[in-house]
Design a protein around this motif. Structure first.
Motif, mmCIF file in Angstrom:
data_model
loop_
_atom_site.group_PDB
_atom_site.id
_atom_site.type_symbol
_atom_site.label_atom_id
_atom_site.label_comp_id
_atom_site.label_asym_id
_atom_site.label_seq_id
_atom_site.Cartn_x
_atom_site.Cartn_y
_atom_site.Cartn_z
ATOM 1 N N ALA A 204 0.726 -1.337 0.002
ATOM 2 C CA ALA A 204 0.132 0.047 0.129
ATOM 3 C C ALA A 204 0.899 1.382 -0.028
ATOM 4 N N PRO A 247 -5.598 3.489 2.035
ATOM 5 C CA PRO A 247 -4.987 2.209 1.200
ATOM 6 C C PRO A 247 -4.339 1.246 2.101
ATOM 7 N N THR A 248 -3.805 1.502 3.042
ATOM 8 C CA THR A 248 -3.131 0.494 4.077
ATOM 9 C C THR A 248 -4.448 -0.332 4.644
ATOM 10 N N ARG A 250 -7.408 -0.741 3.748
ATOM 11 C CA ARG A 250 -8.150 -1.624 2.436
ATOM 12 C C ARG A 250 -7.182 -2.905 2.314
ATOM 13 N N TYR A 263 -1.961 -1.161 -3.167
ATOM 14 C CA TYR A 263 -3.136 -0.340 -3.128
ATOM 15 C C TYR A 263 -2.513 1.375 -3.049
ATOM 16 N N GLY A 264 -3.179 2.171 -3.532
ATOM 17 C CA GLY A 264 -3.025 3.652 -3.381
ATOM 18 C C GLY A 264 -3.942 4.437 -3.796
ATOM 19 N N PRO A 265 -3.847 5.808 -3.810
ATOM 20 C CA PRO A 265 -4.987 6.744 -4.182
ATOM 21 C C PRO A 265 -5.293 6.707 -5.486
ATOM 22 N N SER A 266 -6.416 6.913 -5.905
ATOM 23 C CA SER A 266 -7.296 6.998 -7.053
ATOM 24 C C SER A 266 -7.221 8.033 -8.047
ATOM 25 N N GLU A 270 -1.583 9.197 -8.339
ATOM 26 C CA GLU A 270 -1.654 8.478 -7.162
ATOM 27 C C GLU A 270 -1.241 9.026 -5.883
ATOM 28 N N HIS A 274 -9.305 8.027 -2.959
ATOM 29 C CA HIS A 274 -9.798 6.665 -2.267
ATOM 30 C C HIS A 274 -8.927 5.741 -2.784
ATOM 31 N N PRO A 275 -8.784 4.791 -1.978
ATOM 32 C CA PRO A 275 -7.902 3.459 -2.578
ATOM 33 C C PRO A 275 -8.378 2.626 -3.510
ATOM 34 N N ARG A 277 -6.852 -0.341 -6.533
ATOM 35 C CA ARG A 277 -5.653 -1.105 -6.766
ATOM 36 C C ARG A 277 -4.766 -0.394 -7.664
#
Length: 306
Positions: A204, A247-248, A250, A263-266, A270, A274-275, A277
């Motif tokens: 993440a 992200p963490t 999730r 997982y990271g920001p959309s 990035e 919100h998180p 993939r």
């Protein structure tokens, strides 16, 4: 698709989670989110006083939370070993969150490793290896290792000089340590699957988030105009630590997550959002580099991951 938020966390009652660096910022928000979902949380922190303050804050935010503080200094492998030896219960979630960034001049850990690589990667490598037997006893256990968008600037060539002994760059050493997080996450996932273990290794990153990370490392040699400007800019441009921790969270608890995912920001680059993939840089998926890092990490820490 609806945005994933902390409200989407499943019930984690009965689950035990260890969060490194949980006294502030992303680590605290991660611990708070897990506790709110019912998990029993261990705040693994370097400073006892700050840990006590974080615990009081957590219990005020989540009345009835099951939480405790335990000492852990990732820049000292003796501390890592003591923490692992004192962990008598099985563990469901290990969140490798703590880190230090952009230390201006070369500093070293208690065992003489370059501080950013030693803390961000080697400390977590040793901790994970020592706690893995505790994780393997728990169905659905996960190891979540927090990287950074800065891993994109890490250089595989630094595997020839992982301790930055020949030359040192604050940004280069940090980026390499975050690339090491990517290699470690994916190599751990490959080894777990090859062993038939049910533990998931997931990555993440928080994007651009307002935390004290932007001042702690850069201020290691004393506060400067740059640290003050960076802090002010982050408060204006960065997203909140509550959103940055998503992200963490999730990666740690979404039932749909699979081993080896990231997982990271959309949002664009990035940096915010919100998180969802995402993907590491292509270098992060290089298995030869990952195996080489794994071997040198075992030699450096003396921890052979079972």
């Amino acid at each position: 698709m609806a945005r994933w938020t902390a409200a989407d966390l499943p019930d984690l009652t009965g689950r035990v989670a260890i969060v490194t660096g949980a006294n502030s910022g992303l680590g605290y928000r991660t611990a708070e989110g897990l506790a709110r979902a019912g998990a029993s949380v261990v705040l693994a922190v370097r400073h006892a006083g700050r840990g006590a303050e974080a615990l009081a804050r957590l219990r005020a935010a989540v009345p009835g939370a099951s939480a405790q503080v335990r000492p852990l200094d990732l820049a000292d492998l003796d501390s890592v070993r003591a923490f692992a030896a004192a962990t008598s219960d099985d563990v469901d979630l290990l969140i490798n969150n703590a880190g230090i960034m952009h230390v201006p001049s070369r500093h070293t850990t208690a065992q003489g490793f370059e501080l950013q690589f030693g803390t961000n990667h080697l400390g977590h490598f040793a901790l994970t290896g020592l706690l893995l037997p505790r994780l393997r006893n728990r169905p659905g256990a996960r190891v979540v290792t927090v990287s950074s968008v800065m891993h994109r600037f890490g250089r595989a060539a630094q595997l020839d000089d992982p301790q930055s002994e020949r030359s040192y760059s604050a940004t280069g050493a940090y980026s390499f340590s975050k690339l090491a997080n990517a290699w470690f996450t994916l190599e751990l996932d490959r080894r777990l699957r090859a062993a038939g273990a049910a533990v998931l290794s997931v990555g993440a990153h928080p994007g651009y988030t307002d935390t004290n990370l932007v001042t702690t490392g850069p201020g290691a040699d004393g506060a400067t105009l740059w640290t003050r400007v960076s802090s002010a800019a982050t408060k204006v441009l960065g997203q909140s630590d509550r959103v940055g921790a998503l992200p963490t969270l999730r990666a740690a608890a979404d039932p749909a997550v699979r081993g080896g995912e990231y997982y990271g920001p959309s949002g664009p680059g990035e940096y915010r959002g919100h998180p969802v993939r995402v993907r590491y840089t292509a270098t992060g998926y290089d298995e030869t580099h990952a195996r080489r890092l794994w071997d040198l990490s075992e030699r450096a820490t003396g921890v052979s991951v079972p």
